[in-house]
Every structure is written in C-alpha cells, then in structure tokens.
Design an enzyme around this catalytic site. Structure first.
Site, PDB file in Angstrom:
ATOM      1  CB  THR A 147      -0.904   0.007   1.247  1.00  0.00           C
ATOM      2  OG1 THR A 147      -1.683  -1.185   1.264  1.00  0.00           O
ATOM      3  CG2 THR A 147      -1.800   1.222   1.271  1.00  0.00           C
ATOM      4  CD  GLU A 148      -1.180   5.051  -1.424  1.00  0.00           C
ATOM      5  OE1 GLU A 148      -0.639   6.048  -1.921  1.00  0.00           O
ATOM      6  OE2 GLU A 148      -2.149   4.464  -1.958  1.00  0.00           O
ATOM      7  CG  PHE A 149       5.685   2.225  -3.668  1.00  0.00           C
ATOM      8  CD1 PHE A 149       4.630   1.563  -4.264  1.00  0.00           C
ATOM      9  CD2 PHE A 149       6.784   2.521  -4.447  1.00  0.00           C
ATOM     10  CE1 PHE A 149       4.676   1.198  -5.600  1.00  0.00           C
ATOM     11  CE2 PHE A 149       6.848   2.163  -5.788  1.00  0.00           C
ATOM     12  CZ  PHE A 149       5.773   1.491  -6.356  1.00  0.00           C
TER      13      PHE A 149
END
Length: 484
Positions: A147-149
């Site tokens: 998630t979101e890196f």
C-alpha cells in the site's frame, strides 16, 4: 541506455459516510449503506468516464503494439467495479490477460496492515488479494507492491516469506545514500525495484503545473529524458487516475499516454515487465530500511497515515478492534489507508494534496472514523465470550471519550478507550490529573461510560500519577485476558 518498467496503481476506497449516525435498527446486512458513503458510486462513475475507460483503451492498443506495463488493482476497487462499472472491469480483464502486462500483488483492502506489529493480518490480506486475482483473471502475482509503497525490513522479510519474487518500493535518497535507484537491490535478501521519484512525479504531480519550468511536458521530451538516463532500468510507478482524473483530458495527458510508447520505441528504449526486470538484472547491493518508507509526501515515510495524534489513536484502535471483529470484512474496510490519509494535518504542498484527495476535513474524518469503529465494536459485543469485559475495553465515540482538561481548559489529550486512557496518564500534565480527581471525573467516567464499577471505586482518591496508573493497568490486562 536503460530499460523502463512502468507500473500503475489502480485503487478506490470505500469512503466512510460523512453523515453517519448510529442506527440500532440497521441489521448486519445493511452496514455497508450505514458505514459507507453514497459518494463512492459517484466518484467511481466519474473516474471511469474520465480515466479508466479512455486510458485503458489506449493502453490495450499500445500493448498490442508491444508496449509493456504492470497494474496493481486493489480489492476494494474490484468490488466497486463489479457493482457499478462492469464494462470497466471487462476492459481490465483484457489488460490482465494480455501477454504484455503483469499483475502485481498488494493487500486486498489497500490497508495499513503492513505496519502492524503482528504481520498475520498483512499476510492474510495479501493472500486474499492473490486469490481474487486468480479467481477473476486466473493469474497469481509474483511481484508485490505494498500500500502506497510502504516498506521496511520487516515487510521485506514477510513478502519474501509469502513466496514473492520481489517487491516495489520508493527510491528514497536516505535509504540509497549515494547510489542510483536504476538498479535492482535486495532488502533482507529479497529483490526490490525502486521507483524513480523525479521521473514518476514529473507525470504524476507536475504534468499540469503551468508554473513548472518544463511545462508543457510532451511525450518526445519525456522519452528523451528516459533514453538519456544511466543505469540498468528506470522504474516509473504512478496512480492510474493521473490519466484523465487528476489531470483532465484537456491538459493533454491522454495524448501524452498515447504517444509515449512510440517515442520510446523510436529511441530504442524497451519497456519491460517487473518479472523480466528481476530475471534480467542481478542485484547490485542491499538496502537497509529500518524506518518505514513510502511514496507519500515530501517525507516519504508513514507520516501521511500516522503523523499526528488523531491518526495514532485510530491506528491503535483498529488493531485492538480485531478482538471485536465478528465481521472481518467490515474491520478490514476500516483498515484502508485512505481513511487515515484524510486525518492528516499537513501544510504547504503536501497539505494541498491531502485536501485534494479527501472528501472530509481532517477533524471530521477522524470523528467519523471513531464513531463508525465504536458502532461496529458495540454491535459485536453481544457475540463475545465476555460481554462485560468487552464493553469496558471497547472503542468509544467522540462524545464518550475522556477529554483531559485543567482549570484553564482542554489540555490537548483525549482517550477513546481504557487502554488509551491508561497510556495518556503517563504524559498528561499533573495538574490535569489533580483537577479531574478533585471533581471525581475519572471515577464517574469509568463507572458510567466504561461500566466498570470496581475500577471506578479503586481510583477514587488517588492523586499520584503512578498510584493511579497501577490499578488501571492491572485492570485492563485482566479484562483483555477475558477476551482471549
């Protein structure tokens, strides 16, 4: 001349109901309409018309001509497409099955579970996602993007343990130091692909900025930049909604997407898939990610979701809510990162980005979140092994929370559970504790809000901080033992 690996994040959350009000008459089957906003359908239909349909038609055409790219679809997006936009899902099905595309793994609920100390929920959501990809597209992803890196050493070990061949994360300078992101690295022996921040954000954030000295960005200029870059490969990863939603068609963004593959081909720049990148290039070194990184904001850390007291309160509460989660799906929808993102209190450019994506003011987003989580837990108490203990330990609504004050007013701390109250006793000003004890506020709150008469009696007359903490801490530990 490097090769280029291009990936797209495709995600929509189930946004929480801005007008939520508890309704005991609502049954479990109605919680979706009670907790989640009707705005979700409106947003999906708009994004589908402006981005998903036109951009995906372009992508499919270019993949037929040899363009390669990767997609990461969240489970919450897929659920919305199944309900409201089956035509878009059909297009994504064509993309997923195309020989020149690759599907990436992520958490089904695009959640913050990877940051939990206990990684079992993170692992389960990754499994749910790969099962969804197989059920829909007959594909099990072999490369992961959290998630979101969001990424750190523990996440790397966990992803490797799940059997993935590698993962994407952000090419953060403080992690790379002097090194280039244009190579494969390892983290805890797992291969990682690092996003080129500048070249990715040139599209994702600066494309429509008329004050940018490179404006307007054209496909041939961007292809020149890529072809002139040194290293093995350049990883470009952006939100798919960039194409038509964040930047409207009128900015030229869809034309940019259409012409870029040809411009790259004319310069001899080859696009490859993540699996190919991991197969073609050996790691040139290792990165040590002790503190969580991400692709969010200037800080590139977890502060977009856990940067203020509100977010920490919600983050702690959702983890403890596992004990109340008869309905695992609702609990997991509440883990979606967007809910925490909306609570941020950032300023400047980062604050503008948060405000753009949020359908709520930060304080309203927090109050809505806590009210819904409290309602969810309260509904499930009747199913629990020890209802009395659960009632005392439950998450509280904003109206039920204990707001610490002094003779001069609110001191900036609020407890949304017995656990948080005990923790805050260690840091709130001593005069606040004395003020509440003189008035009998603490015993009254414990007895009438938490419904624990025994503990209420135990705290009466205790003015020393540690003398007050000890019985509350012992009591909460005992109550939690009743729920195991």
């Amino acid at each position: 001349m490097p090769e280029v690996c291009i990936g797209f994040e495709v995600h929509q959350p189930f946004r929480l109901n801005r007008h939520f009000s508890p309704d005991p008459k609502k049954k479990e089957k109605d919680l979706g309409t009670l907790y989640f906003d009707e705005l979700n359908r409106e947003v999906l239909e708009r994004v589908s018309e402006k981005c998903y349909l036109p951009a995906t038609q372009i992508i499919l055409e270019k993949m037929d001509e040899g363009f390669h790219c990767a997609f990461s679809f969240s489970g919450t997006l897929i659920e919305q497409l199944e309900k409201w936009q089956p035509d878009v899902l059909s297009l994504f099905d064509q993309v997923a099955r195309h020989r020149n595309s690759e599907l990436l793994g992520q958490t089904y609920y695009h959640s913050i579970a990877g940051c939990f100390g206990d990684k079992s929920e993170f692992i389960e959501q990754a499994r749910l996602h790969t099962d969804l990809m197989y059920d829909l597209f007959r594909i099990r992803p072999t490369v992961f993007e959290n998630t979101e890196f969001t990424f750190n050493n523990q996440i790397a070990s966990c992803v490797k343990g799940m059997g993935y061949a590698g993962a994407f994360t952000e090419g953060v300078d403080r992690v790379l130091d002097w090194r280039s992101p244009h190579h494969v690295y390892t983290c805890n022996d797992m291969p990682v692909l690092l996003r080129d921040i500048q070249l990715s954000d040139d599209i994702a954030f600066r494309f429509g900025n008329q004050g940018w000295d490179k404006y307007p960005l054209t496909a041939d200029t961007y292809a020149d930049w890529l072809s002139g870059t040194t290293g093995d490969l350049v990883n470009i990863f952006i939100d798919y909604e960039t194409f038509g939603e964040h930047f409207w068609k009128e900015t030229g963004i869809l034309n940019f997407l259409s012409y870029l593959p040809l411009e790259l081909e004319q310069r001899g720049v080859r696009t490859i898939l993540p699996t190919e990148a991991l197969e073609n290039y050996q790691p040139v070194g290792a990165i040590d990610v002790r503190e969580t990184i991400s692709w969010a904001d200037i800080e590139k850390d977890a502060s977009a979701w856990m940067g203020n007291e509100r977010q920490h309160t919600a983050y702690s509460a959702i983890q403890k809510a596992a004990a109340f989660a008869k309905d695992k799906a609702i609990w997991r929808y509440l883990q979606t990162s967007d809910h925490f993102y909306y609570m941020a209190s950032k300023y400047g450019t980062c604050g503008e980005v948060h405000n753009y994506f949020s359908h709520h003011e930060a304080e309203d987003a927090f109050r809505t979140y806590m009210a819904i989580l409290a309602d969810f837990e309260n509904r499930n108490i009747r199913f629990m092994k020890n209802k009395r203990s659960a009632k005392t330990l439950r998450t509280l609504t904003p109206e039920e929370a204990f707001h610490f004050a002094s003779p001069f007013g609110y001191v900036g701390y609020a407890a949304y559970s017995l656990d948080q109250f005990c923790d805050l006793l260690r840091v709130v000003p001593a005069d606040s504790i004395a003020y509440h004890q003189e008035r009998g506020d603490i015993a009254h709150w414990i007895e009438h809000t938490l419904h624990d008469q025994k503990l209420a009696e135990d705290v009466i007359g205790r003015t020393d901080r540690q003398d007050l903490i000890t019985p509350i801490n012992e009591r909460r530990e005992l109550l939690w033992s009743h729920l195991k």
